[in-house]
Structure formats: C-alpha cells, structure tokens
Write an enzyme that holds these catalytic residues in place. Structure first.
Site, PDB file in Angstrom:
ATOM      1  CD  GLU A   3     100.321 -11.300   2.699  1.00 41.94           C
ATOM      2  OE1 GLU A   3     100.284 -10.605   1.663  1.00 41.94           O
ATOM      3  OE2 GLU A   3     100.391 -12.542   2.679  1.00 41.94           O
ATOM      4  CE  LYS A   4      99.440   0.052   6.006  1.00 40.87           C
ATOM      5  NZ  LYS A   4      99.560   0.045   7.465  1.00 40.87           N
TER       6      LYS A   4
ATOM      7  CG  HIS B 182      90.425  -3.239  10.130  1.00 44.32           C
ATOM      8  ND1 HIS B 182      90.457  -1.868  10.002  1.00 44.32           N
ATOM      9  CD2 HIS B 182      91.475  -3.564  10.919  1.00 44.32           C
ATOM     10  CE1 HIS B 182      91.471  -1.386  10.693  1.00 44.32           C
ATOM     11  NE2 HIS B 182      92.119  -2.387  11.250  1.00 44.32           N
TER      12      HIS B 182
END
Ligand code: PAF
Length: 279
Positions: free
Chosen positions: A148-149, A37
C-alpha cells in the site's frame, strides 16, 4: 529455491506445478529487498503453494532524468533473504530477456495514470502496467501482491486487472515502517543521516493528519498547515492530497474513507508515503 533467468524455463516449471493443482502467488519487485517486501512474501507464503518473486529493475518505468542507473541492486543478498523465507522461485530476467526487441505495445490505465505521481513522472505508470502485464502473462499467478505504500500503483493495477479480465486476485499489504516510522523503501538507502532526520517529518505530518481525521476534523485546510510545516523543514512537496480510496479523485474534505497521499523531495531523494482512513 529455484532461480530462473529466462521466461521459457520458468513457464515450463510453473506449468508442471499448476498441472498438479498448485496455486501460485507472484510478488513483483525491483530488488534491494527490505522488510516491506518480506511482508508481501510472508503473506504470499501463507496463501499459496508456490511463491514466485520477480526481481527486475524495469527501465521503461523510469523517466530520462530519473535514477535508473543508480537504482540500488544487490542480487546476492536478495537471494539469500528469499531463500530464508522459503520462497520457491525467483525470476530475475535481464533487460534483453524482458524486452528482446523494441516494445511497441504498452498498457495504460487512462485518467488514473495521469494524476498525482503521474503528473511528475510522465510514462511511469504505463511502464509499470506494461511490465506487470508481461509478468502476469509469464507467471500466470492466482494472486499478485503489492504494498500500500505505492497506493496509486495499487489502485491502477486493480483497475487494470478488472478492465482486462486478468483472472488474478490483487492482494494489498500495509506499509511497513522502520522504528522511527519512516516508510520502508529501497530509495531510503540514498538518504544521508541528516536527510533521514528531515524525512521523518513526512510520517510525523501524515500521522498528525490521521489523528485529526480520527478526532472528526475533516477540514481540508489541515493539509495546508502540514504543507507549510513540511516546507519549513526543507521538504519540497510534489503533492500532499486527499483523494478517494478507490478512484483517486481529489476530495474537498477529509471525511473517511480517505487516502492522504504525499510525494516530496528530501535533497535529491524523492519519497512517497500515505495514510488511509477507512470509514
Ligand atoms: O513497485 C515496484 O517495485 C514496481 O513498480 C513493480 C510493481 C515491481 C513493477 O516494476
């Protein structure tokens, strides 16, 4: 740093700032923040005058037997972290503030929402798209940042923004991994030490697949080898698939550009991870 719990005062604050010509970035989160984050926040900090982070565990994206009640939460620590990062605004509404009455309107991205994780978590992406639409309407950001996870989520939200003409640029950021290569996720906190060791096989296999692709081996059977090894290590796969990077359609080979996406269970913990190989 300003912390808002209600939409009305947040809107007023942002309207004033926008009228001064300031640009706004939104980083939507469900809290229990980690370095993944923070990388989104830093990206946002570098490209806009006002950074807004939302913290909201969105009930409508959890299925009835999922982990809504035990989803990790620590608002105090999240706020301290965001303050240190120079975030301007945190929006942490209650469920009643976001859904004051029965929600009858939902946003769906057909087809894309039904693949991959959508098959195992029916209604999940509808919940995500609906809450992100609400956040977009409340914050009206110029930029919105996603990791992108959650690759499927990223592709779906890009399509939603395109199809619904949101004047917002989606900014993706790469996966952040721990030193042992486990992709960072708030759900990693559920793993015991032994489960974490097992979970490391996920990135190990994905990196092995990436190596094969980079060597020029595009045989789809490579995935079968990896599935076998992961199952032997005690990981129960929901899927390990090669898909096209833009529309998530399943590929019959591993020729780049390709996204290899994985979701699997280590004990009672569902983890997702992926590798992207561009052409
Ligand atoms: O990726 C997440 O944390 C959530 O799905 C999001 C985008 C904040 C919506 O609740």
């Amino acid at each position: 740093m300003r912390v808002f719990f209600d939409k009305k005062s947040l809107r007023k604050f942002l309207e004033e700032n926008r009228s001064l010509g300031k640009t706004v970035s939104l980083v939507p989160t469900m809290g229990f923040l980690h370095k993944g984050h923070i990388s989104l926040v830093r990206r946002a900090r570098g490209m806009s005058s006002i950074v807004v982070v939302s913290i909201f565990v969105n009930p409508i994206q959890f299925g009835p037997n999922e982990d809504l009640d035990r989803y990790p939460r620590d608002l105090g620590s999240d706020l301290r972290l965001l303050d240190k990062e120079g975030v301007d605004v945190v929006f942490c509404p209650t469920v009643e503030e976001m859904y004051p009455e029965e929600q009858l309107c939902f946003v769906e991205v057909k087809e894309l929402q039904d693949r991959l994780c959508g098959l195992f978590r029916p209604g999940h992406f509808r919940g995500v798209c609906t809450v992100v639409t609400k956040l977009f309407n409340i914050v009206q950001p110029d930029f919105a940042h996603f990791g992108e996870k959650d690759y499927q989520q990223l592709v779906i939200l890009r399509k939603m923004v395109k199809d619904l003409d949101f004047p917002i640029k989606i900014v993706p950021s790469p996966i952040v991994r721990d030193a042992d290569n486990l992709a960072l996720s708030s759900r990693n906190s559920y793993l015991t030490a032994d489960e974490r060791k097992i979970a490391l096989n996920i990135s190990k296999e994905l990196f092995w697949i990436k190596e094969k692709i980079e060597e020029g081996n595009y045989d789809i059977k490579i995935l079968e080898e990896s599935r076998g090894r992961l199952q032997e290590k005690g990981i129960k796969l929901d899927y390990l698939k090669a898909v096209s990077t833009d529309n998530l359609e399943e590929k019959t080979d591993l020729a780049p550009p390709v996204a290899v996406l994985l979701a699997g269970w280590v004990g009672k913990v569902r983890l997702i991870d992926n590798i992207i190989v561009e052409s």
